[in-house]
Design an enzyme around this catalytic site. Structure first.
Site, PDB file in Angstrom:
ATOM      1  N   PRO A   2       0.818  -1.216   0.000  1.00  0.00           N
ATOM      2  CA  PRO A   2       0.000   0.000   0.000  1.00  0.00           C
ATOM      3  C   PRO A   2       0.852   1.266   0.000  1.00  0.00           C
ATOM      4  O   PRO A   2       1.687   1.449   0.874  1.00  0.00           O
ATOM      5  CB  PRO A   2      -0.807  -0.106   1.299  1.00  0.00           C
ATOM      6  CG  PRO A   2      -0.692  -1.531   1.732  1.00  0.00           C
ATOM      7  CD  PRO A   2       0.617  -2.007   1.208  1.00  0.00           C
ATOM      8  N   GLU A   3       0.640   2.126  -0.982  1.00  0.00           N
ATOM      9  CA  GLU A   3       1.241   3.450  -0.964  1.00  0.00           C
ATOM     10  C   GLU A   3       0.086   4.444  -1.073  1.00  0.00           C
ATOM     11  O   GLU A   3      -1.071   4.051  -0.964  1.00  0.00           O
ATOM     12  CB  GLU A   3       2.262   3.578  -2.106  1.00  0.00           C
ATOM     13  CG  GLU A   3       3.414   2.583  -1.920  1.00  0.00           C
ATOM     14  CD  GLU A   3       4.590   2.778  -2.875  1.00  0.00           C
ATOM     15  OE1 GLU A   3       4.774   3.882  -3.397  1.00  0.00           O
ATOM     16  OE2 GLU A   3       5.328   1.793  -3.082  1.00  0.00           O
ATOM     17  N   LYS A  55      -0.432   7.967   3.711  1.00  0.00           N
ATOM     18  CA  LYS A  55      -0.756   6.544   3.800  1.00  0.00           C
ATOM     19  C   LYS A  55      -1.689   6.249   4.973  1.00  0.00           C
ATOM     20  O   LYS A  55      -1.889   5.101   5.327  1.00  0.00           O
ATOM     21  CB  LYS A  55       0.533   5.737   3.942  1.00  0.00           C
ATOM     22  CG  LYS A  55       1.468   5.898   2.741  1.00  0.00           C
ATOM     23  CD  LYS A  55       2.567   4.860   2.810  1.00  0.00           C
ATOM     24  CE  LYS A  55       3.891   5.406   2.363  1.00  0.00           C
ATOM     25  NZ  LYS A  55       4.986   4.468   2.645  1.00  0.00           N
TER      26      LYS A  55
END
Ligand code: ZN
Length: 270
Positions: A2-3, A55
Site C-alpha cells: 500500500p502506498e 498513507k
C-alpha cells in the site's frame, strides 16, 4: 504494497460504501478499539466521511470520533454486502464496521486507533505529514521546499520521508526517479529547482494515474502501457533490460531500513 494511491482508492471506495450511513454494528479484536466502543459506542453514529492523508486512512464518525488506520505492508480494507463471503480468513479480521447495506472489514491492519479531532490535529505522525500529491489542495512549492530542507540527504531517502511529501513508498520512489532520470544516490543539493519540480510533478502524475478504480485488477502502472508485465519502469525488474535503453536494471538495498531500490545505470545519471 500500500502506498498513497492504494489508500486514496480505499478511502474513495469506503466513502461510497459506508459514507453518510449509520453504523449498525462494530466489532474488533483490538482491545484498544473495543474499550472505546464500550465507553462510547460506534453503533448509532453516522460515518461522516472517509479520507486519505498520505498513507493514513481516516474514518470520521459523528460525535467527534475518528478511526485512524495505517496498512503498512499487508493491511487491507474490503467491502462486503451483508452475508457475503469474505475473501480473507476470519483470523485476519481486525475490525468490522457494519451499516445496513454494506460491511467494511479491515484485515491485518497493524495500526488502528480512535482519536478525537483535536487529538488528530496534535497527532505527531498525521500532523507532521508533508503535502500529499493526491490531495485537492496539494502545494507543490511547499513539497519542493521541504525536499530542499534535506540538502545533504540522498533523494531516494527524502522521497520516502512522509514529513517531506506524503504517500510515496518504495515502488513510486524507484519509478519517479527513473522517469526523472535521477540516480537514487544523488544528494538533494545537487538537484536544481527545476529538476525537483519535475520530480514532484512526476510523483503527482504517477500516483494520480493509479487511483482510478480499475487499477487493482491490472496492477500498478507508471509506464502507461496496458500489459500487466509492462506496467512498471524499474521496480521489481532487477537484471532485466531497461525499457528505454536495454541496459540491465540495477537493484540495491540502500538507505533507511535498507529498502530495495531499482534504477537504470544508464538512464539515471543526474
Ligand atoms: Zn535505461
Amino acid at each position: 504494497m500500500p502506498e498513497g494511491d492504494t489508500i486514496h482508492r480505499a478511502a474513495a471506495t469506503l466513502q461510497r460504501a459506508i459514507g453518510g450511513q449509520i453504523v449498525t454494528r462494530f466489532e474488533s479484536v483490538l482491545p484498544k478499539l473495543t474499550r472505546v466502543d464500550a465507553d462510547a459506542p460506534l453503533r448509532g453514529r453516522t460515518v461522516d466521511r472517509v479520507e486519505a492523508r498520505g498513507k493514513h486512512l481516516l474514518i470520521w464518525f459523528s460525535g467527534d470520533l475518528v478511526l485512524r488506520t495505517h496498512m503498512r505492508m499487508n493491511g487491507s480494507w474490503h467491502i462486503y454486502r451483508p452475508g457475503e463471503r469474505w475473501q480473507r480468513p476470519h483470523r485476519d479480521m481486525r475490525l468490522v464496521i457494519e451499516t445496513a447495506a454494506m460491511h467494511a472489514v479491515a484485515f491485518t491492519v497493524p495500526v488502528a486507533e480512535f482519536v478525537t479531532s483535536r487529538e488528530l490535529a496534535n497527532h505527531d505522525v498525521v500532523a507532521e505529514l508533508g503535502p500529499d500529491p493526491l490531495s485537492d489542495n496539494f502545494n507543490a512549492e511547499e513539497a519542493i521546499e521541504r525536499i530542499q530542507a534535506h540538502g545533504d540527504v540522498e533523494i531516494t531517502d527524502v522521497l520516502l520521508d512522509q514529513r517531506v511529501i506524503a504517500g510515496i513508498g518504495n515502488v513510486f520512489k524507484s519509478e519517479v526517479l527513473f522517469e526523472g532520470g535521477v540516480h537514487p544516490e544523488t544528494r538533494v543539493d545537487a538537484l536544481s529547482d527545476a529538476r525537483l519540480a519535475e520530480l514532484v510533478d512526476i510523483a503527482r502524475r504517477q500516483l494520480a494515474a493509479n487511483v482510478v478504480e480499475t487499477m487493482p485488477r491490472f496492477g500498478r502502472r507508471t509506464t502507461g502501457r496496458m500489459a500487466i508485465a509492462e506496467g512498471l519502469w524499474v521496480y521489481g525488474r532487477g537484471g532485466r533490460p531497461c525499457r528505454r535503453c536495454g541496459t540491465p536494471i540495477t537493484f540495491a538495498r540502500q538507505g533507511l531500513g535498507a529498502r530495495p531500490t531499482y534504477w537504470c545505470p544508464r538512464c539515471q545519471t543526474a
